[in-house]
Scaffold this motif. Structure first.
Motif, PDB file in Angstrom:
ATOM      1  N   ILE A 337      13.157 -31.916 -11.847  1.00 44.81           N
ATOM      2  CA  ILE A 337      11.777 -31.205 -11.360  1.00 44.81           C
ATOM      3  C   ILE A 337      12.232 -30.545 -10.297  1.00 44.81           C
ATOM      4  O   ILE A 337      12.740 -31.061  -9.133  1.00 44.81           O
ATOM      5  N   ARG A 338      12.163 -29.144 -10.356  1.00 43.02           N
ATOM      6  CA  ARG A 338      12.695 -28.419  -9.072  1.00 43.02           C
ATOM      7  C   ARG A 338      11.412 -28.017  -8.276  1.00 43.02           C
ATOM      8  O   ARG A 338      10.340 -27.659  -9.020  1.00 43.02           O
ATOM      9  N   THR A 339      11.416 -28.371  -7.014  1.00 41.70           N
ATOM     10  CA  THR A 339       9.968 -28.175  -6.098  1.00 41.70           C
ATOM     11  C   THR A 339       9.814 -26.568  -6.316  1.00 41.70           C
ATOM     12  O   THR A 339      10.719 -25.783  -6.492  1.00 41.70           O
ATOM     13  N   ALA A 340       8.610 -26.362  -5.929  1.00 35.86           N
ATOM     14  CA  ALA A 340       8.107 -24.921  -6.098  1.00 35.86           C
ATOM     15  C   ALA A 340       9.021 -23.988  -5.701  1.00 35.86           C
ATOM     16  O   ALA A 340       9.287 -23.928  -4.475  1.00 35.86           O
ATOM     17  N   ASP A 341       9.540 -22.900  -6.197  1.00 28.97           N
ATOM     18  CA  ASP A 341      10.221 -21.869  -5.947  1.00 28.97           C
ATOM     19  C   ASP A 341       9.372 -20.673  -5.793  1.00 28.97           C
ATOM     20  O   ASP A 341       9.541 -19.503  -6.418  1.00 28.97           O
ATOM     21  N   LEU A 342       8.429 -20.418  -5.314  1.00 28.85           N
ATOM     22  CA  LEU A 342       7.408 -19.406  -5.272  1.00 28.85           C
ATOM     23  C   LEU A 342       7.802 -18.433  -4.173  1.00 28.85           C
ATOM     24  O   LEU A 342       8.580 -18.686  -3.058  1.00 28.85           O
ATOM     25  N   LEU A 365       9.854 -15.519   3.154  1.00 27.49           N
ATOM     26  CA  LEU A 365       9.548 -16.948   2.855  1.00 27.49           C
ATOM     27  C   LEU A 365       9.201 -17.364   1.522  1.00 27.49           C
ATOM     28  O   LEU A 365       8.074 -17.054   0.950  1.00 27.49           O
ATOM     29  N   ARG A 366      10.120 -17.834   0.973  1.00 26.54           N
ATOM     30  CA  ARG A 366      10.158 -18.451  -0.266  1.00 26.54           C
ATOM     31  C   ARG A 366      10.619 -19.866  -0.757  1.00 26.54           C
ATOM     32  O   ARG A 366      11.173 -20.170   0.310  1.00 26.54           O
ATOM     33  N   ALA A 367      10.593 -20.433  -1.709  1.00 27.06           N
ATOM     34  CA  ALA A 367      11.185 -21.474  -2.061  1.00 27.06           C
ATOM     35  C   ALA A 367      10.826 -22.541  -1.032  1.00 27.06           C
ATOM     36  O   ALA A 367       9.777 -22.883  -0.594  1.00 27.06           O
ATOM     37  N   GLY A 436      20.029 -30.522  -4.443  1.00 24.33           N
ATOM     38  CA  GLY A 436      19.553 -29.311  -3.875  1.00 24.33           C
ATOM     39  C   GLY A 436      20.327 -28.045  -4.566  1.00 24.33           C
ATOM     40  O   GLY A 436      21.400 -28.291  -5.295  1.00 24.33           O
ATOM     41  N   MET A 437      19.620 -27.057  -4.865  1.00 19.45           N
ATOM     42  CA  MET A 437      20.320 -25.629  -5.372  1.00 19.45           C
ATOM     43  C   MET A 437      20.925 -25.059  -4.222  1.00 19.45           C
ATOM     44  O   MET A 437      20.490 -24.858  -3.234  1.00 19.45           O
ATOM     45  N   ILE A 438      22.178 -24.508  -4.916  1.00 25.36           N
ATOM     46  CA  ILE A 438      23.037 -24.009  -3.822  1.00 25.36           C
ATOM     47  C   ILE A 438      23.106 -22.660  -4.427  1.00 25.36           C
ATOM     48  O   ILE A 438      23.487 -22.373  -5.602  1.00 25.36           O
ATOM     49  N   GLU A 439      22.452 -21.707  -3.731  1.00 26.91           N
ATOM     50  CA  GLU A 439      22.186 -20.247  -4.248  1.00 26.91           C
ATOM     51  C   GLU A 439      22.342 -19.087  -3.175  1.00 26.91           C
ATOM     52  O   GLU A 439      21.897 -18.156  -3.199  1.00 26.91           O
ATOM     53  N   VAL A 440      22.417 -19.684  -1.722  1.00 22.50           N
ATOM     54  CA  VAL A 440      22.509 -18.969  -0.753  1.00 22.50           C
ATOM     55  C   VAL A 440      24.341 -19.130  -0.268  1.00 22.50           C
ATOM     56  O   VAL A 440      24.634 -20.349  -0.295  1.00 22.50           O
ATOM     57  N   ASN A 462      21.705 -16.992 -10.288  1.00 18.73           N
ATOM     58  CA  ASN A 462      20.896 -15.810 -10.322  1.00 18.73           C
ATOM     59  C   ASN A 462      20.820 -15.269  -8.587  1.00 18.73           C
ATOM     60  O   ASN A 462      20.838 -14.232  -8.522  1.00 18.73           O
ATOM     61  N   ASP A 463      20.378 -16.208  -7.782  1.00 16.79           N
ATOM     62  CA  ASP A 463      20.229 -15.916  -6.640  1.00 16.79           C
ATOM     63  C   ASP A 463      21.448 -15.920  -5.743  1.00 16.79           C
ATOM     64  O   ASP A 463      21.644 -15.046  -4.861  1.00 16.79           O
ATOM     65  N   LEU A 464      22.478 -16.636  -6.069  1.00 11.87           N
ATOM     66  CA  LEU A 464      23.622 -16.685  -5.587  1.00 11.87           C
ATOM     67  C   LEU A 464      24.529 -15.413  -5.744  1.00 11.87           C
ATOM     68  O   LEU A 464      24.887 -14.764  -4.596  1.00 11.87           O
ATOM     69  N   ASP A 472      19.279  -6.733  -5.289  1.00 11.87           N
ATOM     70  CA  ASP A 472      17.993  -7.341  -5.654  1.00 11.87           C
ATOM     71  C   ASP A 472      17.914  -7.525  -6.988  1.00 11.87           C
ATOM     72  O   ASP A 472      18.197  -6.394  -7.792  1.00 11.87           O
ATOM     73  N   ARG A 473      17.665  -8.749  -7.330  1.00  6.30           N
ATOM     74  CA  ARG A 473      17.663  -9.093  -8.581  1.00  6.30           C
ATOM     75  C   ARG A 473      16.767  -8.458  -9.600  1.00  6.30           C
ATOM     76  O   ARG A 473      16.715  -8.486 -10.881  1.00  6.30           O
ATOM     77  N   VAL A 474      15.581  -7.860  -9.237  1.00  6.61           N
ATOM     78  CA  VAL A 474      14.637  -7.318  -9.883  1.00  6.61           C
ATOM     79  C   VAL A 474      14.629  -5.726  -9.731  1.00  6.61           C
ATOM     80  O   VAL A 474      13.906  -5.198 -10.488  1.00  6.61           O
TER      81      VAL A 474
HETATM   82 MG    MG Z   1      17.116 -19.222  -7.732  1.00  6.01          MG
END
Ligand code: MG
Ligand code: PEP
Length: 581
Positions: A337-342, A365-367, A436-440, A462-464, A472-474
């Motif tokens: 379960i990944r905690t909220a990545d809003l 201010l995300r995730a 933890g997610m390594i994406e930075v 995706n973020d990495l 910008d991914r979008v």
């Molecule tokens: Mg991500």
């Protein structure tokens, strides 16, 4: 005459169908001054429009197809509650009287006022709720102007088999469209790793994004071909072309059906390296797909949908009940379960209403940053995750770590909650893995430090990739630079894998790269043994793994880390993918 349009392929498969164009946000609102005697009938007109909006929404809610995720019904309920609020009916009525203006103008004034209040809120979560304000206001104005509700918002059998062309679609739109049985989607904006695109892949809807001005080139009801493999749309195709695509469609169906035999087979390379293949899920209903492809568990459950389209932040019990349902459905297989990545491209509704406050929302201010800032959002989720760990193999995963301090703060909160539960006799698994997610990029470079604090790591490519290549991914303008194969990206992946193996903890990959068949062998060669991919890709990845020699893959992967020349790199990858058995 036949024409072709090119966009970014985001979800494979071929669709042939009639076009349905979604037009939205094009409401023209002018101020009209009223004579004093016209004011009361204008107030009445407003009241009628609000009632009609309420009626339409109730109709939508009452006709939600069975099996639609609860999140969608909750989203509609939120809008219904808002329509009943004085801000959306009494206040605009007051403005009509005060300014002696038309109802549309009064509603617009009220919208501007509400949005300004939301924009000033410190609470980033609440700030993003202004999208809901816009959608409700939009609905009232459409009713005032006697527009019909958007076709895809009401149950409509005729949408079945159609290809939807829109400026932009939110993840919630997509879920509704899937229930209407649409054959494919095309949007003018967006990138391949936007949340909407990821969802299209998991729902198995062929899709193309970033097809600029698509709505200008196609007309309602005309038949087009959508090739989600190459990102091509073909219009006015003659019978010969149509037949060719029908044939390709049939071949793809046969290929996918053929992969089913692998459902129970283990994933293991030709030289005996066992690979774990887990699934990424976005919605509770995805669990059917997880079982259907025989995934060995869920490597990434994106909990954002629980927060999106919700009147308030979900409470502990709502989290708990959803997770328990999933743990039960998985029947002993692990659930991560990944905690909220809003935040950033995953606000409540994706698209032009995303956090416009911040100049760089993806860097904002995300995730985990947002979660640590908003205890009312984070704590109920953590409490629920800890509680549900008593019922099956659950892992908790923290997104977008950039700083060891963030890990420590989260672990502190977990400790506090566990202490409270122990003293109250609430059951939980004290050994639940926390990763933890390594994406930075900074976290990737110092992955050894994160590995020392955590039970597992998961690479969020995706973020990495977004942060490493500064794209910008979008943003469809820079999509062409999105490159999982960049030597910088591969070196970071290698660094993370190395840090995990030195620390003796597992490292998974749950970004889209893990589900891209072009990189399966390369990733095996880099030493990745845990893939988490969207269910639609899982069997194909297994097929490739089972036909890969890890030793050959390792040799080529090692070379690729040191070769800069693009042509040489592509040749090596090609060699690996064609002769890597
Ligand atoms: Mg991500
Ligand atoms: C990622 O960044 O690779 C990832 C899996 O997380 P998300 O796509 O939800 O940001």
């Amino acid at each position: 005459m036949t024409f072709t349009l090119h966009g970014v392929a985001v979800s494979r498969g071929i669709a042939i169908g009639r076009v349905h164009v979604v037009e939205r946000n094009q409401l023209q609102i002018d101020e009209i001054r009223l004579a004093a005697h016209e004011v009361e009938s204008e107030v009445e007109r407003l009241g009628n429009a609000v009632s009609r909006a309420r009626h339409h929404l109730r109709e939508i809610r009452d006709n939600i197809p069975s099996g639609t995720p609860n999140e969608i019904a909750a989203f509609i309920d939120t809008h219904l509650l808002m329509l009943d609020d004085a801000s959306f009916n009494e206040e605009p009525a007051r403005l009509i009287r005060q300014h002696q203006c038309n109802a549309e103008w009064a509603v617009k004034l009220q919208r501007d006022k509400l949005v300004a209040v939301f924009d000033e809120m410190d609470d980033a979560y609440l700030r993003t709720r202004r999208d809901d304000v816009d959608h409700v206001i939009d609905r009232i104005i459409r009713n005032l102007q006697r527009h019909k509700p958007l076709r895809h918002e009401v149950p409509d059998r005729k949408l079945q088999g159609m290809i939807v062309v829109a400026r932009d679609l939110s993840p919630a739109d997509l879920v509704l469209l899937q229930h209407h049985g649409v054959a494919g989607i095309i949007t003018e904006y967006g990138g391949p790793t936007s949340h909407m695109s990821i969802l299209a892949r998991s729902l198995g809807i062929p899709g193309i994004v970033g097809l600029h001005h698509a709505r200008r080139y196609v007309t309602e009801d005309e038949t087009i071909i959508l090739d989600g493999e190459d990102g091509v749309v073909i219009g006015s195709a003659n019978e010969r072309i149509l037949n060719e695509y029908r044939q390709r469609q049939a071949e793809r169906t046969r290929y996918v059906a053929g992969l089913q035999v692998l459902r129970e087979a283990p994933a293991v390379t030709l030289d005996g390296v066992a690979i774990t293949l887990q699934a990424n899920v976005e919605l509770a209903s995805d669990f059917e797909n997880v079982r259907a492809v025989g995934a060995s568990g869920v490597g990434l459950y994106r909990t954002e949908f629980l927060f999106m389209n919700h009147a308030d932040v979900p409470d502990e019990d709502e989290h708990f009940n959803t997770y328990l349902q999933m743990v039960t459905a998985l029947d002993g297989a692990p659930l991560t379960i990944r905690t909220a990545d809003l935040g950033a491209d995953k606000p409540l509704r994706q698209g032009e209403e995303a956090d416009q406050q911040a100049a760089n929302p993806a860097l904002g201010l995300r995730a985990v940053r947002l979660c640590l800032r908003e205890p009312s959002l984070f704590w109920p989720q953590l409490r629920a995750i800890i509680r549900v760990s008593a019922f099956g193999p659950v892992r908790m995963m923290i997104p977008m770590l950039s700083n060891i301090d963030e890990v420590r703060q989260v672990l502190d909160i977990v400790r506090t909650i566990r202490n409270e539960f122990s003293s109250r006799g609430v059951e939980f698994d004290p050994h639940m893995a926390i990763g933890g997610m390594i994406e930075v990029p900074a976290a990737a470079i110092s992955a050894d430090l994160f590995a020392a604090e955590l039970d597992f790591l998961s690479i969020g490519t995706n973020d990495l990739i977004q942060y490493t290549l500064a794209i910008d991914r979008v943003n469809d303008e820079v999509n062409y630079l999105y490159d999982p194969f960049h030597p910088g990206v591969l070196r970071l992946i290698a660094t993370i894998l190395d840090a995990g193996s030195r620390a003796g903890i597992p490292v998974a990959m749950c970004g889209e790269m893990a589900g891209d068949r072009a990189y399966t062998r390369l990733l095996v060669g880099l030493g990745l043994t845990e893939f988490s991919v969207h269910p639609a890709a899982l069997l194909e990845i297994k097929h490739i793994v089972n036909n890969t020699s890890a030793e050959n893959a390792r040799a080529i992967a090692r070379q690729l880390l040191d070769v800069g020349d693009g042509a040489r790199r592509r040749a090596l990858l090609e060699e690996l993918n064609t002769h890597g058995t």
